[in-house]
Design a protein around this motif. Structure first.
Motif, PDB file in Angstrom:
ATOM      1  N   ARG A   1       0.851  -1.195   0.000  1.00  0.00           N
ATOM      2  CA  ARG A   1       0.000   0.000   0.000  1.00  0.00           C
ATOM      3  C   ARG A   1       0.887   1.247   0.000  1.00  0.00           C
ATOM      4  NH1 ARG A   1      -4.898   0.576   4.026  1.00  0.00           N
ATOM      5  NH2 ARG A   1      -6.084  -0.035   2.212  1.00  0.00           N
ATOM      6  N   LEU A   2       0.580   2.142  -0.907  1.00  0.00           N
ATOM      7  CA  LEU A   2       1.251   3.430  -1.004  1.00  0.00           C
ATOM      8  C   LEU A   2       0.232   4.507  -0.650  1.00  0.00           C
ATOM      9  CD1 LEU A   2       2.989   2.706  -4.422  1.00  0.00           C
ATOM     10  CD2 LEU A   2       3.975   2.474  -2.146  1.00  0.00           C
ATOM     11  N   PRO A   3       0.648   5.763  -0.482  1.00  0.00           N
ATOM     12  CA  PRO A   3      -0.314   6.796  -0.089  1.00  0.00           C
ATOM     13  C   PRO A   3      -1.545   6.895  -1.002  1.00  0.00           C
ATOM     14  CG  PRO A   3       1.901   7.626   0.153  1.00  0.00           C
ATOM     15  CD  PRO A   3       2.018   6.285  -0.524  1.00  0.00           C
ATOM     16  N   HIS A   4      -1.360   6.808  -2.324  1.00  0.00           N
ATOM     17  CA  HIS A   4      -2.491   6.953  -3.240  1.00  0.00           C
ATOM     18  C   HIS A   4      -2.510   5.865  -4.299  1.00  0.00           C
ATOM     19  CE1 HIS A   4      -3.405  10.791  -1.443  1.00  0.00           C
ATOM     20  NE2 HIS A   4      -2.135  11.110  -1.557  1.00  0.00           N
ATOM     21  N   ALA A   5      -1.884   4.716  -3.989  1.00  0.00           N
ATOM     22  CA  ALA A   5      -1.785   3.641  -4.970  1.00  0.00           C
ATOM     23  C   ALA A   5      -1.514   2.319  -4.264  1.00  0.00           C
ATOM     24  CB  ALA A   5      -0.674   3.940  -5.971  1.00  0.00           C
ATOM     25  N   VAL A   6      -1.520   1.254  -5.066  1.00  0.00           N
ATOM     26  CA  VAL A   6      -1.198  -0.086  -4.567  1.00  0.00           C
ATOM     27  C   VAL A   6      -0.272  -0.734  -5.585  1.00  0.00           C
ATOM     28  CG1 VAL A   6      -2.127  -2.347  -3.955  1.00  0.00           C
ATOM     29  CG2 VAL A   6      -3.430  -0.294  -3.418  1.00  0.00           C
ATOM     30  N   SER A   7       0.828  -1.306  -5.123  1.00  0.00           N
ATOM     31  CA  SER A   7       1.736  -2.035  -6.003  1.00  0.00           C
ATOM     32  C   SER A   7       1.489  -3.521  -5.840  1.00  0.00           C
ATOM     33  CB  SER A   7       3.197  -1.715  -5.673  1.00  0.00           C
ATOM     34  OG  SER A   7       3.515  -0.414  -6.085  1.00  0.00           O
ATOM     35  N   ILE A   8       1.646  -4.261  -6.939  1.00  0.00           N
ATOM     36  CA  ILE A   8       1.408  -5.701  -6.960  1.00  0.00           C
ATOM     37  C   ILE A   8       2.607  -6.373  -7.609  1.00  0.00           C
ATOM     38  CG2 ILE A   8      -0.125  -7.546  -7.756  1.00  0.00           C
ATOM     39  CD1 ILE A   8      -2.233  -5.302  -8.250  1.00  0.00           C
ATOM     40  N   ARG A   9       3.066  -7.505  -7.037  1.00  0.00           N
ATOM     41  CA  ARG A   9       4.154  -8.266  -7.640  1.00  0.00           C
ATOM     42  C   ARG A   9       3.944  -9.755  -7.413  1.00  0.00           C
ATOM     43  NH1 ARG A   9       9.320  -7.067  -3.628  1.00  0.00           N
ATOM     44  NH2 ARG A   9       8.544  -8.270  -1.844  1.00  0.00           N
ATOM     45  N   ASP A  10       4.646 -10.543  -8.180  1.00  0.00           N
ATOM     46  CA  ASP A  10       4.622 -11.997  -8.063  1.00  0.00           C
ATOM     47  C   ASP A  10       5.496 -12.391  -6.878  1.00  0.00           C
ATOM     48  OD1 ASP A  10       4.996 -14.757  -8.301  1.00  0.00           O
ATOM     49  OD2 ASP A  10       5.272 -14.693 -10.462  1.00  0.00           O
ATOM     50  N   SER A  11       4.937 -13.092  -5.911  1.00  0.00           N
ATOM     51  CA  SER A  11       5.710 -13.441  -4.727  1.00  0.00           C
ATOM     52  C   SER A  11       6.829 -14.437  -5.015  1.00  0.00           C
ATOM     53  CB  SER A  11       4.795 -14.004  -3.636  1.00  0.00           C
ATOM     54  OG  SER A  11       4.224 -15.218  -4.060  1.00  0.00           O
ATOM     55  N   LYS A  12       6.698 -15.195  -6.111  1.00  0.00           N
ATOM     56  CA  LYS A  12       7.747 -16.154  -6.464  1.00  0.00           C
ATOM     57  C   LYS A  12       8.875 -15.509  -7.258  1.00  0.00           C
ATOM     58  CE  LYS A  12       4.935 -20.259  -6.271  1.00  0.00           C
ATOM     59  NZ  LYS A  12       4.601 -21.516  -6.920  1.00  0.00           N
ATOM     60  N   ALA A  13       8.662 -14.310  -7.758  1.00  0.00           N
ATOM     61  CA  ALA A  13       9.687 -13.595  -8.530  1.00  0.00           C
ATOM     62  C   ALA A  13       9.666 -12.113  -8.156  1.00  0.00           C
ATOM     63  CB  ALA A  13       9.445 -13.786 -10.020  1.00  0.00           C
ATOM     64  N   PRO A  14       9.948 -11.797  -6.905  1.00  0.00           N
ATOM     65  CA  PRO A  14       9.828 -10.413  -6.452  1.00  0.00           C
ATOM     66  C   PRO A  14      10.774  -9.440  -7.147  1.00  0.00           C
ATOM     67  CG  PRO A  14      10.869 -11.757  -4.774  1.00  0.00           C
ATOM     68  CD  PRO A  14      10.379 -12.689  -5.832  1.00  0.00           C
ATOM     69  N   ASP A  15      11.882  -9.931  -7.683  1.00  0.00           N
ATOM     70  CA  ASP A  15      12.828  -9.048  -8.368  1.00  0.00           C
ATOM     71  C   ASP A  15      12.461  -8.814  -9.829  1.00  0.00           C
ATOM     72  OD1 ASP A  15      14.347  -8.761  -6.056  1.00  0.00           O
ATOM     73  OD2 ASP A  15      15.533 -10.545  -6.504  1.00  0.00           O
ATOM     74  N   ALA A  16      11.392  -9.451 -10.305  1.00  0.00           N
ATOM     75  CA  ALA A  16      10.983  -9.318 -11.701  1.00  0.00           C
ATOM     76  C   ALA A  16      10.222  -8.021 -11.963  1.00  0.00           C
ATOM     77  CB  ALA A  16      10.131 -10.509 -12.109  1.00  0.00           C
ATOM     78  N   GLY A  17       9.944  -7.262 -10.930  1.00  0.00           N
ATOM     79  CA  GLY A  17       9.232  -6.003 -11.095  1.00  0.00           C
ATOM     80  C   GLY A  17       7.842  -6.046 -10.485  1.00  0.00           C
ATOM     81  N   HIS A  18       7.141  -4.946 -10.631  1.00  0.00           N
ATOM     82  CA  HIS A  18       5.796  -4.831 -10.076  1.00  0.00           C
ATOM     83  C   HIS A  18       4.983  -3.861 -10.921  1.00  0.00           C
ATOM     84  CE1 HIS A  18       7.979  -1.437  -8.278  1.00  0.00           C
ATOM     85  NE2 HIS A  18       6.809  -0.825  -8.301  1.00  0.00           N
ATOM     86  N   ILE A  19       3.691  -3.867 -10.695  1.00  0.00           N
ATOM     87  CA  ILE A  19       2.824  -2.867 -11.317  1.00  0.00           C
ATOM     88  C   ILE A  19       2.206  -2.036 -10.199  1.00  0.00           C
ATOM     89  CG2 ILE A  19       2.348  -4.228 -13.381  1.00  0.00           C
ATOM     90  CD1 ILE A  19      -0.413  -4.860 -12.189  1.00  0.00           C
ATOM     91  N   THR A  20       1.930  -0.795 -10.500  1.00  0.00           N
ATOM     92  CA  THR A  20       1.314   0.096  -9.518  1.00  0.00           C
ATOM     93  C   THR A  20       0.005   0.606 -10.090  1.00  0.00           C
ATOM     94  OG1 THR A  20       3.481   0.727  -8.651  1.00  0.00           O
ATOM     95  CG2 THR A  20       1.635   2.174  -8.139  1.00  0.00           C
ATOM     96  N   LEU A  21      -1.048   0.471  -9.302  1.00  0.00           N
ATOM     97  CA  LEU A  21      -2.392   0.896  -9.696  1.00  0.00           C
ATOM     98  C   LEU A  21      -2.899   1.951  -8.723  1.00  0.00           C
ATOM     99  CD1 LEU A  21      -3.926  -2.674 -10.160  1.00  0.00           C
ATOM    100  CD2 LEU A  21      -2.937  -1.232 -11.940  1.00  0.00           C
ATOM    101  N   THR A  22      -3.770   2.814  -9.211  1.00  0.00           N
ATOM    102  CA  THR A  22      -4.425   3.736  -8.289  1.00  0.00           C
ATOM    103  C   THR A  22      -5.291   2.898  -7.335  1.00  0.00           C
ATOM    104  OG1 THR A  22      -6.400   4.029  -9.650  1.00  0.00           O
ATOM    105  CG2 THR A  22      -4.547   5.548 -10.053  1.00  0.00           C
TER     106      THR A  22
END
Length: 56
Positions: A18-39
């Motif tokens: 959880r971020l102040p005005h967004a939520v980031s999502i990532r694959d728990s099996k590949a956390p270094d592969a990146g993430h997406i951030t959504l409002t």
């Protein structure tokens, strides 16, 4: 701080941060592969669609 989904299985699992005005999502099996951030609104819509079985 990343939190693992309590609904995850051994096959699929995501982590969210959880971020102040967004939520980031990532694959728990590949956390270094990146993430997406959504409002927060888009994330809430994604959850609603998933709960209704509307996602492929």
């Amino acid at each position: 701080m990343w939190r693992k989904s309590t609904q995850g299985t051994s096959v699929q699992c995501v982590e969210v941060a959880r971020l102040p005005h967004a939520v980031s999502i990532r694959d728990s099996k590949a956390p270094d592969a990146g993430h997406i951030t959504l409002t927060t609104h888009t994330f809430a819509t994604l959850l609603d669609l998933a709960k209704q079985g509307e996602l492929p």
